[in-house]
Design a protein around this motif. Sequence first.
Motif, short mmCIF file in Angstrom:
data_model
loop_
_atom_site.label_atom_id
_atom_site.label_comp_id
_atom_site.label_asym_id
_atom_site.label_seq_id
_atom_site.Cartn_x
_atom_site.Cartn_y
_atom_site.Cartn_z
N GLN A 14 -9.71 -2.00 -11.52
CA GLN A 14 -8.26 -1.93 -11.46
C GLN A 14 -7.71 -1.49 -12.79
O GLN A 14 -7.92 -2.16 -13.81
N ARG A 15 -7.01 -0.36 -12.78
CA ARG A 15 -6.29 0.10 -13.97
C ARG A 15 -4.90 0.48 -13.51
O ARG A 15 -4.66 1.59 -13.05
N LEU A 16 -4.00 -0.46 -13.60
CA LEU A 16 -2.64 -0.23 -13.12
C LEU A 16 -1.96 0.85 -13.94
O LEU A 16 -2.10 0.91 -15.17
N ALA B 75 -0.83 -2.29 2.31
CA ALA B 75 -2.23 -2.65 2.14
C ALA B 75 -3.14 -1.45 2.39
O ALA B 75 -3.00 -0.75 3.40
N TYR B 76 -4.05 -1.23 1.46
CA TYR B 76 -5.06 -0.17 1.53
C TYR B 76 -4.46 1.24 1.56
O TYR B 76 -5.06 2.16 2.09
N ILE B 77 -3.25 1.37 1.00
CA ILE B 77 -2.61 2.68 0.89
C ILE B 77 -2.40 2.95 -0.60
O ILE B 77 -1.85 2.11 -1.33
N ALA B 78 -2.81 4.10 -1.06
CA ALA B 78 -2.69 4.45 -2.48
C ALA B 78 -1.22 4.54 -2.89
O ALA B 78 -0.37 4.98 -2.11
N GLY B 79 -0.94 4.13 -4.11
CA GLY B 79 0.44 4.17 -4.60
C GLY B 79 1.04 5.55 -4.58
O GLY B 79 2.24 5.73 -4.30
N GLU B 80 0.23 6.57 -4.87
CA GLU B 80 0.73 7.95 -4.89
C GLU B 80 1.08 8.48 -3.50
O GLU B 80 1.73 9.52 -3.38
N ALA B 81 0.68 7.76 -2.45
CA ALA B 81 0.96 8.21 -1.08
C ALA B 81 2.44 8.19 -0.75
O ALA B 81 2.86 8.74 0.27
N TYR B 82 3.25 7.57 -1.62
CA TYR B 82 4.70 7.49 -1.38
C TYR B 82 5.48 8.55 -2.16
O TYR B 82 6.70 8.55 -2.17
N GLU B 83 4.76 9.47 -2.80
CA GLU B 83 5.43 10.48 -3.62
C GLU B 83 6.32 11.38 -2.77
O GLU B 83 7.47 11.66 -3.14
N SER B 84 5.82 11.86 -1.64
CA SER B 84 6.63 12.79 -0.85
C SER B 84 7.88 12.11 -0.30
O SER B 84 8.96 12.73 -0.24
N GLY C 47 9.43 5.16 -9.94
CA GLY C 47 8.15 4.73 -10.48
C GLY C 47 7.23 4.31 -9.35
O GLY C 47 7.50 3.33 -8.64
N LEU C 48 6.18 5.09 -9.12
CA LEU C 48 5.19 4.77 -8.09
C LEU C 48 4.13 3.87 -8.72
O LEU C 48 3.37 4.31 -9.58
N THR C 49 4.06 2.60 -8.32
CA THR C 49 3.03 1.73 -8.87
C THR C 49 1.69 2.08 -8.21
O THR C 49 1.62 2.31 -7.00
N ALA C 50 0.64 2.11 -9.00
CA ALA C 50 -0.67 2.57 -8.48
C ALA C 50 -1.79 1.97 -9.32
O ALA C 50 -1.56 1.30 -10.33
N GLY C 51 -3.02 2.23 -8.86
CA GLY C 51 -4.20 1.80 -9.58
C GLY C 51 -4.73 0.44 -9.17
O GLY C 51 -5.55 -0.15 -9.89
N TYR C 52 -4.31 -0.07 -8.01
CA TYR C 52 -4.79 -1.37 -7.55
C TYR C 52 -6.25 -1.30 -7.11
O TYR C 52 -6.70 -0.28 -6.57
N ARG C 53 -6.97 -2.37 -7.29
CA ARG C 53 -8.35 -2.43 -6.83
C ARG C 53 -8.39 -2.26 -5.31
O ARG C 53 -7.75 -3.00 -4.58
N GLY C 54 -9.16 -1.30 -4.87
CA GLY C 54 -9.29 -1.07 -3.44
C GLY C 54 -8.00 -0.70 -2.76
O GLY C 54 -7.86 -0.85 -1.54
N ASP C 55 -7.01 -0.23 -3.53
CA ASP C 55 -5.68 0.09 -2.99
C ASP C 55 -5.07 -1.11 -2.26
O ASP C 55 -4.39 -0.96 -1.24
N LEU C 56 -5.31 -2.29 -2.80
CA LEU C 56 -4.77 -3.51 -2.20
C LEU C 56 -4.09 -4.33 -3.29
O LEU C 56 -4.75 -4.95 -4.13
N ALA C 57 -2.76 -4.32 -3.29
CA ALA C 57 -1.98 -5.00 -4.32
C ALA C 57 -1.85 -6.48 -3.97
O ALA C 57 -1.25 -6.83 -2.95
#
Length: 517
Positions: free
Chosen positions: A24-26, A49-58, A74-84
């Motif tokens: 995890q590197r937020l 859950a299990y969706i990458a933070g960058e998936a909300y860019e569009s 600000g799109l928060t991202a970098g969660y372990r396993g894409d699970l915040a």
Amino acid sequence: MAFNLPILLVCTLAILHFLPVDAQRLYTKVLPPITDVGSEVALITAPGAYIAGEAYESLCLAIQKASSLKLWVGLTAGYRGDLADPVSLEEAIYLAISDLQAAGMSKTAPIFVAGHSLGGTFSQTIVAADPQMFAGVLLWASYLAGQTSDMGAFPTPVMHVSGDIDGLTRMTRIGRAYRELLNLMTTDPEAEFTKSVVLVSGVNHGQFASGEMPPEVVENDILSDLTQADAQGAIADASVMWMEANMGDTAARDRLQKAVSKTNDTFYPLFVAEDYEQNGMASEWAIISQELVASVPPELTNELHITNQIYDDQGDFESSKPSVFKNLKGKTVVTTTSKVNKPSNPLDNSLTEESADEIATKMKNQLAIKEVLGNGQYGVMLNCKELNQEVFDWALTMASPEVLDRYNRNGRQMILEMTSSQKQVPSGSTILLRIHTRLAPHGTVKILHFLQGTEWNNISFKKNGSGQWEILTSASLYTSPKFPVPNIAGVYYCKQLSPYRAMEWVYVDSLRPYIVA
């Protein structure tokens, strides 16, 4: 928001325990404003859950394009396993604030948080814990739950934005939030703008994000006719009008008011069905069913009065009996009793139906009513299968043209078939009927009405190992008025399809994907 908060939190922490520390590197993906005009505002996203933070860019780019605000994202991202998890999300949100300010955002800019699905569940607690920091929270395909479930007590503005064909955060769960809004508006008209609930037509759960969806979304979401761009454009419009309205934009308030009103129109048939299922301690549908069973001559209709009493306690319901008698004014009174059996849902999982699994109703049969009310040209007494057909036909007439068209095109059709006709019941005997419903391999639901057994069983909606849906509908009980046990003589007991469940089937569950072996 079908993921259960307590269960998923435990599972999340267990998963994170076994992941490497550096997994995890937020970080924050900053989307600078596309205009220098308008009030400066920030929007920080919390992914599902299990969706990458960058998936909300569009989606966020569509929000920036639709907004008159100078909007930082600000799109928060970098969660372990894409699970915040809640701890990581809180860290990520405050990191996003710092990163946005480092990129040039003013330290006084109002900050909104938008959480999708489980991200909405966790973000609402973070916002509620620090209301001075945040201007409000957008719940995308999510809802207030747990300790923050009280909409009126939530310390900042909050908006529910959800699609009307969401297969995970079902629209009927959002309907519960809308009814709470209506109650708030009776004492606080501003709640329409500060606690808004808006349904977006034709949008499903996954369209809030882009890219490949996690298995639970794929397995449960409803197919949308909208392109991703059109769906996200509609979500953006709803989100923007609420943010702008809470920034004091009069035109946005007008648009938001219309959107909330349109949402009311969408929910109206479902709310009618819900009230027919149970309103206070009576079921209007049980009363209608007794009318259909009695089928009295038109000239005697005004001489008949039917009541219903709902029992919450199973023992009290089992002890209750229907009755028919003449009151002091000479009017025939029929008392019926019911128990509305709701699915167990202690964790508020939005995959679970809001409607009752069944309405267990104890009625008097036509012969018993005729003995008290008097002779005449009575109609045909409807049996339990026919009562279920009546409620399903009613649901189809109540559905909007758009919903009915979608159901006819994409929904699993519910067909009721009777394999055994009802027979005249002699004195001192009973007939027990069972209805069995199954999703056939070709995708059609059949309700089979046949003689069976000695129990009065439950309707249940079950999903077997192959993913095939089954609906088991109970036995009904009919006795002659001459039955030797007086308190169950002349009765007709039915386990009924709830009108609200019929509507949920048409609006939601018939459209969800099924895996048929």
